[in-house]
Design an enzyme around this catalytic site. Sequence first.
Site, PDB file in Angstrom:
ATOM      1  N   TYR A  14       2.324   3.890 -17.052  1.00  0.00           N
ATOM      2  CA  TYR A  14       3.826   4.255 -17.588  1.00  0.00           C
ATOM      3  C   TYR A  14       4.377   5.558 -16.792  1.00  0.00           C
ATOM      4  O   TYR A  14       3.658   6.503 -17.074  1.00  0.00           O
ATOM      5  CB  TYR A  14       3.785   4.298 -18.984  1.00  0.00           C
ATOM      6  N   LYS A  42      -0.797   2.354  -9.123  1.00  0.00           N
ATOM      7  CA  LYS A  42      -1.029   1.696  -7.883  1.00  0.00           C
ATOM      8  C   LYS A  42      -1.391   0.076  -8.083  1.00  0.00           C
ATOM      9  O   LYS A  42      -0.988  -0.487  -7.436  1.00  0.00           O
ATOM     10  CB  LYS A  42      -1.989   2.526  -7.222  1.00  0.00           C
ATOM     11  N   ASP A 267       2.490   1.174  -2.055  1.00  0.00           N
ATOM     12  CA  ASP A 267       1.843   0.265  -2.844  1.00  0.00           C
ATOM     13  C   ASP A 267       2.633  -1.137  -2.259  1.00  0.00           C
ATOM     14  O   ASP A 267       2.298  -2.103  -2.239  1.00  0.00           O
ATOM     15  CB  ASP A 267       2.003   0.129  -4.139  1.00  0.00           C
TER      16      ASP A 267
HETATM   17  O1  RIB Z   1       1.450   4.942  -5.848  1.00  0.00           O
HETATM   18  C1  RIB Z   1       2.619   5.228  -7.002  1.00  0.00           C
HETATM   19  C2  RIB Z   1       1.930   5.445  -8.076  1.00  0.00           C
HETATM   20  O2  RIB Z   1       0.942   6.237  -8.289  1.00  0.00           O
HETATM   21  C3  RIB Z   1       2.801   5.734  -9.107  1.00  0.00           C
HETATM   22  O3  RIB Z   1       3.448   4.348  -9.718  1.00  0.00           O
HETATM   23  C4  RIB Z   1       1.835   6.317 -10.340  1.00  0.00           C
HETATM   24  O4  RIB Z   1       1.785   5.646 -11.217  1.00  0.00           O
HETATM   25  C5  RIB Z   1       0.884   6.716  -9.598  1.00  0.00           C
HETATM   26  O5  RIB Z   1      -0.151   5.802  -9.824  1.00  0.00           O
END
Ligand code: RIB
Length: 320
Positions: A14, A42, A267
């Site tokens: 979150y 991610k 991502d």
């Molecule tokens: O890569 C971005 C993500 O990294 C974010 O959404 C955060 O939650 C971290 O995990």
Amino acid sequence: MSKPTVTVIGSLNYDLVTFTKKVPEGGETYQADAFETHMGGKGLNEAIAVSRLSPPDSIETKMIGNVGTDEFGHTLKQYLIDNGVNVDQVATVEGSSGVAVILVEEDSGENRILITPGANGKLKPRDEDYEKITGSFVILQNEYPDTLKSITWLRKNRPDFNICYNPSPFKPELITSELLGGIDLLIVNEGEAKDVAQHLGLLEGQQEEANDMYALSQTLQKSINKSNIQTVIITLGSKGCIYTTDEPRFLQANKVDKVVDTTGAGDTFFGGVVSSLALGKNIEEAVKFATTASSLAIQKKGAAEGIPNYNEVTQNLLNN
Ligand code: RIB
């Protein structure tokens, strides 16, 4: 013919995001401009990216992960369901869900992220969980403790699967030649590319190669699995990326008027590459599609919420 399946093993967070003109130093206090909550992690971002960046019902996207017993956990899981991701293997475990505290600098859209793993820290899939994975693409990163076991199990028991790995956040203790030799698609940024190569001593006697991303990409490509898709991609932020299957090739990033939030751009790119490959596109097409997807993502706020859908990306590709 049955549709391809892509399985993501990893984190759900979150995201608690503050948008600010300035980032305080230690001991300083500033007033920020806005606070928002977003879906992230991610793993979740990659699963959403695969699902949204493919035509409806063309790919079965599955997530293996954990959420906590708090309200965040419920919201994160429901978000995956609403976006067409199969959550049969997303477990609810006692305690808090993963949380990320994120500062986004408004001028550049650049972020600083602090994660608290919560339920992600308890994600240790059992052999019977791995046995349920079907299809030929698995996506992993380092936001859960068992990445090494996942890669080892899958390589040994599912030699035909494409294991797609982004070693982020970088954990040197995980990176061995054996682990790298088990990867089919390695996606790294410049820093991670250097860290992996230096940690494994791949640059001995040729330190200048550390700054030559073409050479580095070839060196890494020689160290990954010798069957399946055999590809290394080094992402270069606003410059573009270098991708190597046989020869290294460069693709320039799309020009963007205003970068709003870069969170989740990597991502989005990862999910876009894998969804395209799973649908039978070649690596050149996959990288082009993913580059456009991430250029759209950075123009919106929120990691998962910023991820565009398949039609938006194809329309943008047609217009440019
Ligand atoms: O890569 C971005 C993500 O990294 C974010 O959404 C955060 O939650 C971290 O995990």
